[in-house]
Scaffold this motif. Structure first.
Motif, PDB file in Angstrom:
ATOM      1  N   GLU A 335      70.237  20.814  -9.857  1.00 25.22           N
ATOM      2  CA  GLU A 335      71.674  20.529  -9.898  1.00 25.22           C
ATOM      3  C   GLU A 335      72.409  21.667 -10.610  1.00 25.22           C
ATOM      4  O   GLU A 335      72.139  21.976 -11.769  1.00 25.22           O
ATOM      5  CB  GLU A 335      71.923  19.209 -10.629  1.00 25.22           C
ATOM      6  CG  GLU A 335      73.377  18.778 -10.617  1.00 25.22           C
ATOM      7  CD  GLU A 335      73.606  17.440 -11.292  1.00 25.22           C
ATOM      8  OE1 GLU A 335      74.773  17.058 -11.494  1.00 25.22           O
ATOM      9  OE2 GLU A 335      72.604  16.783 -11.658  1.00 25.22           O
ATOM     10  N   SER A 355      71.386  23.608   1.486  1.00 26.62           N
ATOM     11  CA  SER A 355      70.376  23.184   0.515  1.00 26.62           C
ATOM     12  C   SER A 355      69.494  22.138   1.171  1.00 26.62           C
ATOM     13  O   SER A 355      69.756  21.720   2.308  1.00 26.62           O
ATOM     14  CB  SER A 355      71.046  22.608  -0.729  1.00 26.62           C
ATOM     15  OG  SER A 355      71.768  21.426  -0.384  1.00 26.62           O
ATOM     16  N   LYS A 356      68.474  21.692   0.472  1.00 22.40           N
ATOM     17  CA  LYS A 356      67.610  20.652   1.039  1.00 22.40           C
ATOM     18  C   LYS A 356      68.396  19.376   1.310  1.00 22.40           C
ATOM     19  O   LYS A 356      68.107  18.650   2.256  1.00 22.40           O
ATOM     20  CB  LYS A 356      66.413  20.371   0.129  1.00 22.40           C
ATOM     21  CG  LYS A 356      66.768  20.124  -1.318  1.00 22.40           C
ATOM     22  CD  LYS A 356      65.520  20.143  -2.184  1.00 22.40           C
ATOM     23  CE  LYS A 356      65.894  20.259  -3.655  1.00 22.40           C
ATOM     24  NZ  LYS A 356      66.452  21.572  -4.016  1.00 22.40           N
ATOM     25  N   GLU A 357      69.429  19.124   0.472  1.00 23.29           N
ATOM     26  CA  GLU A 357      70.246  17.919   0.653  1.00 23.29           C
ATOM     27  C   GLU A 357      71.051  17.953   1.943  1.00 23.29           C
ATOM     28  O   GLU A 357      71.358  16.904   2.519  1.00 23.29           O
ATOM     29  CB  GLU A 357      71.182  17.733  -0.538  1.00 23.29           C
ATOM     30  CG  GLU A 357      70.493  17.317  -1.826  1.00 23.29           C
ATOM     31  CD  GLU A 357      69.819  18.467  -2.564  1.00 23.29           C
ATOM     32  OE1 GLU A 357      69.049  18.203  -3.500  1.00 23.29           O
ATOM     33  OE2 GLU A 357      70.066  19.636  -2.192  1.00 23.29           O
ATOM     34  N   THR A 358      71.410  19.158   2.415  1.00 22.69           N
ATOM     35  CA  THR A 358      72.184  19.262   3.662  1.00 22.69           C
ATOM     36  C   THR A 358      71.292  19.495   4.877  1.00 22.69           C
ATOM     37  O   THR A 358      71.681  19.198   5.998  1.00 22.69           O
ATOM     38  CB  THR A 358      73.220  20.402   3.568  1.00 22.69           C
ATOM     39  OG1 THR A 358      72.557  21.629   3.227  1.00 22.69           O
ATOM     40  CG2 THR A 358      74.272  20.100   2.516  1.00 22.69           C
ATOM     41  N   LYS A 362      68.789  11.817   4.614  1.00 26.53           N
ATOM     42  CA  LYS A 362      68.663  10.991   3.414  1.00 26.53           C
ATOM     43  C   LYS A 362      67.310  10.282   3.405  1.00 26.53           C
ATOM     44  O   LYS A 362      66.665  10.147   2.354  1.00 26.53           O
ATOM     45  CB  LYS A 362      69.808   9.969   3.378  1.00 26.53           C
ATOM     46  CG  LYS A 362      69.854   9.139   2.109  1.00 26.53           C
ATOM     47  CD  LYS A 362      71.053   8.192   2.126  1.00 26.53           C
ATOM     48  CE  LYS A 362      71.072   7.335   0.858  1.00 26.53           C
ATOM     49  NZ  LYS A 362      72.229   6.391   0.863  1.00 26.53           N
ATOM     50  N   LEU A 365      64.374  12.617   2.376  1.00 26.72           N
ATOM     51  CA  LEU A 365      64.329  12.954   0.946  1.00 26.72           C
ATOM     52  C   LEU A 365      64.069  11.745   0.055  1.00 26.72           C
ATOM     53  O   LEU A 365      63.723  11.898  -1.115  1.00 26.72           O
ATOM     54  CB  LEU A 365      65.641  13.609   0.518  1.00 26.72           C
ATOM     55  CG  LEU A 365      65.874  15.055   0.961  1.00 26.72           C
ATOM     56  CD1 LEU A 365      67.238  15.535   0.505  1.00 26.72           C
ATOM     57  CD2 LEU A 365      64.783  15.977   0.414  1.00 26.72           C
ATOM     58  N   ASN A 369      62.743  11.088  -4.295  1.00 33.09           N
ATOM     59  CA  ASN A 369      63.724  10.780  -5.335  1.00 33.09           C
ATOM     60  C   ASN A 369      63.049  10.541  -6.684  1.00 33.09           C
ATOM     61  O   ASN A 369      62.002   9.889  -6.754  1.00 33.09           O
ATOM     62  CB  ASN A 369      64.546   9.540  -4.954  1.00 33.09           C
ATOM     63  CG  ASN A 369      65.557   9.853  -3.857  1.00 33.09           C
ATOM     64  OD1 ASN A 369      65.854  11.009  -3.587  1.00 33.09           O
ATOM     65  ND2 ASN A 369      66.079   8.814  -3.224  1.00 33.09           N
TER      66      ASN A 369
END
Length: 491
Positions: A335, A355-358, A362, A365, A369
């Protein structure tokens, strides 16, 4: 001064006008020629606006220069020598607690495998650090392919999942091995097993010297890190998917942006932050007991090159290196401190920032978490496989990725000269330097020999003495040349 095409400059109009007055041409014809010359000059300026690079644009760099690396005929060489023998069965055991983040644990585990070989002990699968900053509860087999690790190293060292039942409650010696120790040191450590069959090692990182070890021990470290210590299937599978999604968009840079809160607090680097943010980091540093240095001069840290580049500085740097605005950049990071307030500055230079988030869904990933080490493993896989890797600071991951990329054929890794860049950035801020082709020339020249080409590992810094000199040596895992990298056919 030549124009951007290398052509000689046009004469200044006033000089031409004087020469025309001295000629036998009539005054009327002279005026007509002058008028024509002005029209021609205006046309040339219009062409210049279209064809010549803008003064504020970086100089053009070829695609080959931007993306291609050169291994100069060097390849990985990790086969044991003819003197290396398969170990006999050992009834002495080593238990280990790996300390630190993902890459600190990875290199520590491979050090412990080599130490087990040196002392002729059976290595019990190490316990992973659950007390570090990330508080990750992952076990060894959550992050690594445990059966592969045991099988791949069976010719080097005996490894078991657990102690035999008969030794589960047996007394254990506890030993902190000295950092950066030689093979002769571990010959002496064999004495520890004369009283107990089990010796517990509470710290695993940097237990072996970078230099001066037998070549077979060095190559064992490489076989461990680059072949045996593979990530678990769920991590490997998603990592490969994300790499393929990036490659479908073209070549890409993996940027390890070390701009997380803990990093900035630990280094005391507050340049570009607000007063309240700087104060928040100071409080965090003071309250973290194992961070020994509390009072840090941020300005001095930055001028000495000890601070990670800010997102804005990274944008200026990559643009000056010649990477176009359309370049895809994968953000390998935790972050980012300040969130989009600071990341947006980098995105203003390179909109294709992902990024991996984009990249991942969901659902993909979700299983990772609250497991920071597993998420970091995804970043590691993508960083190793990227076309270009750029670390904004030289931490454990940056060193591990650079070493892995060297091992795989000296893939392009651009290591920013932070100390040199700070001088340029400060000149930009003062208006003494423009963000133009001159800056681009200065930056590219500064990094001509910082792009991952083959070179031998650096020794200790001049003037360093005693055991402290070992701390200044380049990490074996950052550059395993020459022991694990040889000219083709010279293994």
């Amino acid at each position: 001064m030549a124009n951007p095409r290398g052509e000689p400059p046009l004469l200044h109009p006033r000089i031409r006008h004087r020469r025309l007055l001295r000629s036998p041409i009539s005054r009327c014809a002279c005026l007509l020629l002058a008028f024509a010359a002005l029209l021609l000059l205006s046309a040339l300026r219009q062409v210049a606006r279209v064809d010549f690079p803008r003064p504020d644009a970086p100089r053009q760099v070829s695609s080959e220069q931007l993306w291609t690396s050169n291994g100069y005929g060097y390849d990985a060489c990790i086969k044991p020598t003819s003197r290396y023998k398969v170990p006999g069965k050992a009834d002495r055991y080593m238990t280990v607690r790996s300390n630190g983040g993902l890459n600190q644990m990875r290199t520590g585990i491979c050090d412990m495998a080599a130490v087990a070989r040196l002392v002729n002990a059976t290595l019990v699968i190490p316990q992973l650090d659950k007390r570090s900053f990330w508080q990750d509860t992952s076990t060894f087999k959550d992050i690594f392919d445990q059966p592969r690790f045991i099988k791949a190293l069976e010719g080097d060292v005996h490894i078991v999942a657990d102690l035999p039942e008969s030794l589960q409650s047996a007394p254990r010696a506890r030993k902190h091995f000295t950092s950066w120790s030689s093979a002769s040191y571990y010959e002496e450590m064999k004495e520890l097993w004369k009283k107990q069959k089990v010796v517990h090692i509470p710290k695993s990182d940097s237990r072996l010297a970078n230099n001066g070890l037998p070549i077979d021990i060095q190559r064992l470290r490489c076989r461990c890190l680059y072949q045996a210590l593979r990530f678990s299937d769920p991590i490997e599978d998603l990592g490969k998917k994300l790499v393929n999604r990036l490659r479908s968009r073209g070549k890409f840079i993996a940027l390890h942006l070390r701009y997380e809160k803990d990093m900035l607090a630990f280094t005391g680097c507050t340049y570009g932050l607000s007063d309240s943010e700087a104060n928040e980091l100071r409080i965090m540093r003071e309250r973290t007991s194992h961070w020994k240095l509390k009072d840090i001069n941020s300005t001095e840290q930055r001028s000495e090159g000890h601070c990670p580049l800010t997102p804005n500085e990274v944008g200026i740097f990559l643009r000056a290196m010649g990477y176009p605005e359309s370049t895809w950049i994968y953000l390998a990071a935790g972050e980012i401190y300040g969130g989009d307030k600071y990341v947006s500055k980098l995105r203003s230079y390179f909109p294709n920032l992902v990024s991996k988030e984009t990249l991942a869904t969901k659902e993909e990933l979700e299983k990772f978490n609250n497991h920071a080490s597993q998420v970091a493993a995804l970043d590691y896989i993508i960083s190793v496989e990227s076309d270009v890797f750029v670390p904004s600071h030289s931490g454990n991951m940056a060193k591990a990725v650079e070493g892995h990329r060297r091992f795989l054929g000296h893939r392009k890794t651009i290591t920013p000269d932070r100390r040199g860049l700070v001088e340029l950035f400060d000149s930009l801020e003062k208006g003494e330097l423009m963000d133009d082709s001159k800056l681009s020339s200065l930056v590219t020249d500064m990094h001509r020999y910082r792009q991952g080409a083959p070179r031998k590992r650096y020794g200790s810094l001049p003037g360093s003495k005693g055991r402290s000199r070992l701390r200044t040596e380049e990490s074996f895992y950052e550059n395993p040349f020459p022991e694990c990298i040889c000219l083709t056919g010279k293994h």
